[in-house]
Structures are given as structure tokens and as C-alpha cells.
Design a protein around this motif. Structure first.
Motif, PDB file in Angstrom:
ATOM      1  N   GLY A  61      33.078  32.574  56.111  1.00 31.67           N
ATOM      2  CA  GLY A  61      33.424  32.731  57.520  1.00 31.67           C
ATOM      3  C   GLY A  61      32.603  31.745  58.335  1.00 31.67           C
ATOM      4  N   PHE A  62      32.862  31.684  59.618  1.00 33.80           N
ATOM      5  CA  PHE A  62      32.079  30.790  60.468  1.00 33.80           C
ATOM      6  C   PHE A  62      32.069  31.282  61.900  1.00 33.80           C
ATOM      7  N   ASP A  63      31.032  30.869  62.617  1.00 33.69           N
ATOM      8  CA  ASP A  63      30.917  31.057  64.061  1.00 33.69           C
ATOM      9  C   ASP A  63      30.982  29.680  64.683  1.00 33.69           C
ATOM     10  N   LEU A  64      31.663  29.580  65.808  1.00 36.55           N
ATOM     11  CA  LEU A  64      31.723  28.305  66.518  1.00 36.55           C
ATOM     12  C   LEU A  64      30.537  28.181  67.466  1.00 36.55           C
ATOM     13  N   HIS A  65      29.891  27.035  67.410  1.00 36.46           N
ATOM     14  CA  HIS A  65      28.809  26.682  68.334  1.00 36.46           C
ATOM     15  C   HIS A  65      29.215  25.346  68.944  1.00 36.46           C
ATOM     16  N   GLY A  66      29.887  25.412  70.070  1.00 37.33           N
ATOM     17  CA  GLY A  66      30.463  24.206  70.642  1.00 37.33           C
ATOM     18  C   GLY A  66      31.582  23.740  69.734  1.00 37.33           C
ATOM     19  N   LYS A  67      31.483  22.508  69.256  1.00 33.38           N
ATOM     20  CA  LYS A  67      32.479  21.992  68.321  1.00 33.38           C
ATOM     21  C   LYS A  67      32.056  22.175  66.866  1.00 33.38           C
ATOM     22  N   SER A  68      30.841  22.656  66.644  1.00 35.93           N
ATOM     23  CA  SER A  68      30.315  22.800  65.294  1.00 35.93           C
ATOM     24  C   SER A  68      30.565  24.211  64.762  1.00 35.93           C
ATOM     25  N   LYS A  69      30.764  24.272  63.445  1.00 35.62           N
ATOM     26  CA  LYS A  69      30.963  25.560  62.787  1.00 35.62           C
ATOM     27  C   LYS A  69      29.719  25.919  61.984  1.00 35.62           C
ATOM     28  N   HIS A  70      29.274  27.140  62.174  1.00 34.64           N
ATOM     29  CA  HIS A  70      28.127  27.665  61.457  1.00 34.64           C
ATOM     30  C   HIS A  70      28.678  28.604  60.378  1.00 34.64           C
ATOM     31  N   TYR A  71      28.606  28.165  59.124  1.00 33.36           N
ATOM     32  CA  TYR A  71      29.252  28.867  58.017  1.00 33.36           C
ATOM     33  C   TYR A  71      28.335  29.918  57.403  1.00 33.36           C
ATOM     34  N   TYR A  72      28.956  30.967  56.870  1.00 29.47           N
ATOM     35  CA  TYR A  72      28.225  32.025  56.175  1.00 29.47           C
ATOM     36  C   TYR A  72      29.141  32.643  55.117  1.00 29.47           C
ATOM     37  N   PRO A  73      28.545  33.151  54.029  1.00 25.19           N
ATOM     38  CA  PRO A  73      29.362  33.752  52.966  1.00 25.19           C
ATOM     39  C   PRO A  73      29.909  35.106  53.404  1.00 25.19           C
ATOM     40  N   LEU A  74      31.145  35.384  53.039  1.00 26.18           N
ATOM     41  CA  LEU A  74      31.753  36.694  53.292  1.00 26.18           C
ATOM     42  C   LEU A  74      31.669  37.573  52.039  1.00 26.18           C
ATOM     43  N   ILE A  75      31.303  36.958  50.922  1.00 28.17           N
ATOM     44  CA  ILE A  75      31.149  37.665  49.659  1.00 28.17           C
ATOM     45  C   ILE A  75      29.726  37.422  49.169  1.00 28.17           C
ATOM     46  N   SER A  76      29.055  38.492  48.782  1.00 26.62           N
ATOM     47  CA  SER A  76      27.670  38.344  48.327  1.00 26.62           C
ATOM     48  C   SER A  76      27.636  37.730  46.923  1.00 26.62           C
ATOM     49  N   LYS A  77      26.523  37.121  46.616  1.00 25.67           N
ATOM     50  CA  LYS A  77      26.326  36.535  45.290  1.00 25.67           C
ATOM     51  C   LYS A  77      26.404  37.638  44.229  1.00 25.67           C
ATOM     52  N   GLU A  78      25.844  38.786  44.530  1.00 23.48           N
ATOM     53  CA  GLU A  78      25.859  39.905  43.583  1.00 23.48           C
ATOM     54  C   GLU A  78      27.288  40.370  43.309  1.00 23.48           C
ATOM     55  N   ASP A  79      28.111  40.515  44.358  1.00 26.21           N
ATOM     56  CA  ASP A  79      29.503  40.937  44.164  1.00 26.21           C
ATOM     57  C   ASP A  79      30.274  39.917  43.337  1.00 26.21           C
ATOM     58  N   TYR A  80      30.063  38.636  43.623  1.00 24.65           N
ATOM     59  CA  TYR A  80      30.752  37.603  42.856  1.00 24.65           C
ATOM     60  C   TYR A  80      30.272  37.589  41.403  1.00 24.65           C
ATOM     61  N   SER A  81      28.967  37.749  41.197  1.00 28.32           N
ATOM     62  CA  SER A  81      28.420  37.785  39.838  1.00 28.32           C
ATOM     63  C   SER A  81      28.995  38.956  39.055  1.00 28.32           C
ATOM     64  N   ASN A  82      29.069  40.124  39.683  1.00 32.04           N
ATOM     65  CA  ASN A  82      29.645  41.297  39.015  1.00 32.04           C
ATOM     66  C   ASN A  82      31.098  41.047  38.630  1.00 32.04           C
ATOM     67  N   HIS A  83      31.851  40.471  39.547  1.00 32.15           N
ATOM     68  CA  HIS A  83      33.265  40.163  39.288  1.00 32.15           C
ATOM     69  C   HIS A  83      33.392  39.158  38.134  1.00 32.15           C
ATOM     70  N   SER A  84      32.574  38.129  38.163  1.00 28.15           N
ATOM     71  CA  SER A  84      32.624  37.098  37.121  1.00 28.15           C
ATOM     72  C   SER A  84      32.230  37.667  35.762  1.00 28.15           C
ATOM     73  N   MET A  85      31.206  38.522  35.756  1.00 29.23           N
ATOM     74  CA  MET A  85      30.747  39.106  34.497  1.00 29.23           C
ATOM     75  C   MET A  85      31.820  40.015  33.905  1.00 29.23           C
ATOM     76  N   LYS A  86      32.474  40.800  34.741  1.00 25.17           N
ATOM     77  CA  LYS A  86      33.558  41.660  34.254  1.00 25.17           C
ATOM     78  C   LYS A  86      34.672  40.811  33.647  1.00 25.17           C
ATOM     79  N   GLY A  87      34.995  39.697  34.290  1.00 29.17           N
ATOM     80  CA  GLY A  87      36.019  38.799  33.771  1.00 29.17           C
ATOM     81  C   GLY A  87      35.611  38.195  32.441  1.00 29.17           C
ATOM     82  N   LEU A  88      34.356  37.800  32.330  1.00 32.03           N
ATOM     83  CA  LEU A  88      33.833  37.229  31.090  1.00 32.03           C
ATOM     84  C   LEU A  88      33.919  38.241  29.953  1.00 32.03           C
ATOM     85  N   VAL A  89      33.472  39.452  30.212  1.00 31.65           N
ATOM     86  CA  VAL A  89      33.498  40.499  29.182  1.00 31.65           C
ATOM     87  C   VAL A  89      34.942  40.813  28.799  1.00 31.65           C
TER      88      VAL A  89
END
Length: 124
Positions: free
Chosen positions: A54-82
Motif C-alpha cells: 500500500g502507499f500514502d501520498l506525500h505531495g507527488k511522492s508515494k510512501h510505500y508499506y507492506p500490506l502483508i507481514s513477512k511472517e504471514d508470507y513465510s507461513n503461506h510459503s512454507m505450507k506451499g513447500l510442504v
């Protein structure tokens, strides 16, 4: 959760570390030789469209941030691997890693202690 390409995953590792960042900050995280600024911008835009960033606008610039945590993605990836490589069996997964010659006796003892600690927690 959508699967990430290698480039997307690499970018997300940088963004998870930064927590929030402008595109320039993300580019600065890459080691030399850095991908082109426009390449990283394209990957960021794809991740925004996928709902991963996701992002917030600061003038013309975008300040980006993750909408999915590293832990959630790791859990999803590990389940897929297994699921994909170990017939959905965590026992086969554990067997695969404990039989690797690269693991030292100390590492195996640490793994055993972690498993013993989890068993104690679950028995309470």
C-alpha cells in the motif's frame, strides 16, 4: 495469498526491513549492480496492484508499506513447500532436513530442543 516472483519477493524483503519507504529508499537497499530504477518501480506497481503493498501520498511522492507481514508470507510459503514437495507431511519435511549432512550435531540438538519445548507447550 498470491505467489510472489523472485523479484517481488526480493523487493518485499527490503520493504519488510524498512517498514515504510519511498521508492528511492527501496532502490538504495539493493546491492550493486542495482536493478534499474524503472525496473524496481515496475515491480512496486505490480505489488500495489496485487494488494501486497500500500502507499500514502506525500505531495507527488508515494510512501510505500507492506500490506502483508513477512511472517504471514513465510507461513503461506512454507505450507506451499510442504504441500508441493512433501505430500503435505510435516513429518517428511522434518525428516528431509534432519537427514542433511550439512547439519552439525549441535544444530540437530538445537532443533531437538525447539521440538521438545513445543511439545511441552502443547501438553500444558
Amino acid at each position: 495469498m498470491k505467489e510472489l516472483t523472485r523479484a517481488e519477493e526480493q523487493l518485499m524483503r527490503h520493504l519488510w526491513g524498512l517498514k515504510k519507504a519511498y521508492l528511492k529508499d527501496i532502490v538504495d537497499e539493493y546491492k550493486e549492480p542495482k536493478p534499474a530504477y524503472t525496473t524496481i518501480s515496475t515491480v512496486v506497481n505490480v505489488l500495489v496492484r496485487k494488494g501486497i503493498i500500500g502507499f500514502d501520498l506525500h505531495g507527488k511522492s508515494k510512501h510505500y508499506y507492506p500490506l502483508i507481514s513477512k511472517e504471514d508470507y513465510s507461513n503461506h510459503s512454507m505450507k506451499g513447500l510442504v504441500s508441493d514437495f512433501f505430500n503435505n507431511s510435516y513429518k517428511q519435511f522434518a525428516s528431509f532436513f534432519t537427514s542433511r549432512k550439512e547439519l552439525s550435531v549441535e544444530e540437530l540438538k538445537e532443533i531437538r530442543k525447539m521440538i521438545d519445548d513445543e511439545i511441552q507447550k502443547k501438553n500444558k
